[in-house]
Scaffold this active site. Structure first.
Site, mmCIF file in Angstrom:
data_model
loop_
_atom_site.group_PDB
_atom_site.id
_atom_site.type_symbol
_atom_site.label_atom_id
_atom_site.label_comp_id
_atom_site.label_asym_id
_atom_site.label_seq_id
_atom_site.Cartn_x
_atom_site.Cartn_y
_atom_site.Cartn_z
ATOM 1 N N ARG A 51 7.061 1.090 5.383
ATOM 2 C CA ARG A 51 6.969 1.090 3.920
ATOM 3 C C ARG A 51 5.566 1.255 3.363
ATOM 4 N NH1 ARG A 51 9.912 -3.474 0.907
ATOM 5 N NH2 ARG A 51 9.244 -2.151 -0.788
ATOM 6 N N ASP A 52 4.546 1.401 4.193
ATOM 7 C CA ASP A 52 3.193 1.589 3.655
ATOM 8 C C ASP A 52 2.390 2.529 4.548
ATOM 9 O OD1 ASP A 52 1.260 1.271 1.733
ATOM 10 O OD2 ASP A 52 0.485 -0.599 2.545
ATOM 11 N N VAL A 53 3.003 3.634 4.942
ATOM 12 C CA VAL A 53 2.327 4.640 5.749
ATOM 13 C C VAL A 53 1.394 5.406 4.822
ATOM 14 C CG1 VAL A 53 2.613 6.697 7.164
ATOM 15 C CG2 VAL A 53 4.295 4.848 7.306
ATOM 16 N N ASN A 57 -4.337 3.253 5.911
ATOM 17 C CA ASN A 57 -3.889 2.266 6.891
ATOM 18 C C ASN A 57 -4.006 2.736 8.332
ATOM 19 O OD1 ASN A 57 -3.349 0.377 4.983
ATOM 20 N ND2 ASN A 57 -1.169 0.765 4.900
ATOM 21 N N LEU A 66 -0.454 0.659 -2.386
ATOM 22 C CA LEU A 66 0.706 1.477 -2.032
ATOM 23 C C LEU A 66 0.688 2.745 -2.878
ATOM 24 C CD1 LEU A 66 3.288 1.514 -0.376
ATOM 25 C CD2 LEU A 66 4.429 0.374 -2.270
#
Length: 171
Positions: A51-53, A57, A66
């Protein structure tokens, strides 16, 4: 997170450095991220959706925000494996173009790239220093497809990145 951040002295590998990275390094980053997401989706005892590619990161930055939100999250509030595929597609597009996901004028990379993807004007999309990236533009395009059902699974993305499977046609 608290343990990793202090160890990441160089911040994100992509933060302001995209134009300095050769395609072979960008490709390794894309393949590593795709393999990692595939492991989360298929290799873990319980399926994990990241959910946070995002590029920030890859080697964690201090500012975690995000930015890679797929259309279905806004329209239906659904999150599944295809959410990570969309985010990966944006990451791949970011690697290929050398452009940020949101530029200084708040224009989205997807909105900027869509007309060129539709018109197959790949020369305008690809960072000029990258010759081999052309073949991955189609993969990025199917990963960011508006409809989540039309996006490939991450395991297919890994095979397509490696060249073990042809790029699926864009519908």
């Amino acid at each position: 997170m608290h343990l990793v951040l202090p160890l990441s002295i160089n911040g994100s590998m992509l933060n302001g450095q995209r134009e300095k990275l050769a395609w072979c390094l960008r490709y390794k980053i894309a393949l590593g991220v795709a393999s990692g997401i595939t492991y989360l989706h298929k290799g873990c005892q319980r399926r994990i959706i990241h959910r946070d590619v995002k590029s920030d990161n890859i080697c964690l930055l201090k500012i975690l925000n995000l930015r890679y939100l797929p259309p279905e999250l806004f329209m239906q509030c659904t999150v599944d494996e295809k959410t990570d595929v969309y985010a990966f597609g944006l990451l791949l597009l970011e690697l290929i173009t050398g452009q940020p996901v949101i530029d200084d004028s708040h224009q989205s990379l997807v909105m900027w790239a869509k007309p060129m993807l539709i018109g197959k004007n790949y020369a305008e999309l690809v960072d000029p220093s990258l010759g081999e990236a052309y073949q991955k533009v189609k993969l990025a395009s199917i990963c960011i497809h508006q409809s989540s059902t039309e996006r490939p699974k991450m395991s297919q993305v890994v095979r397509m990145l490696k060249g073990n499977e042809g790029i699926l046609p864009i519908k």
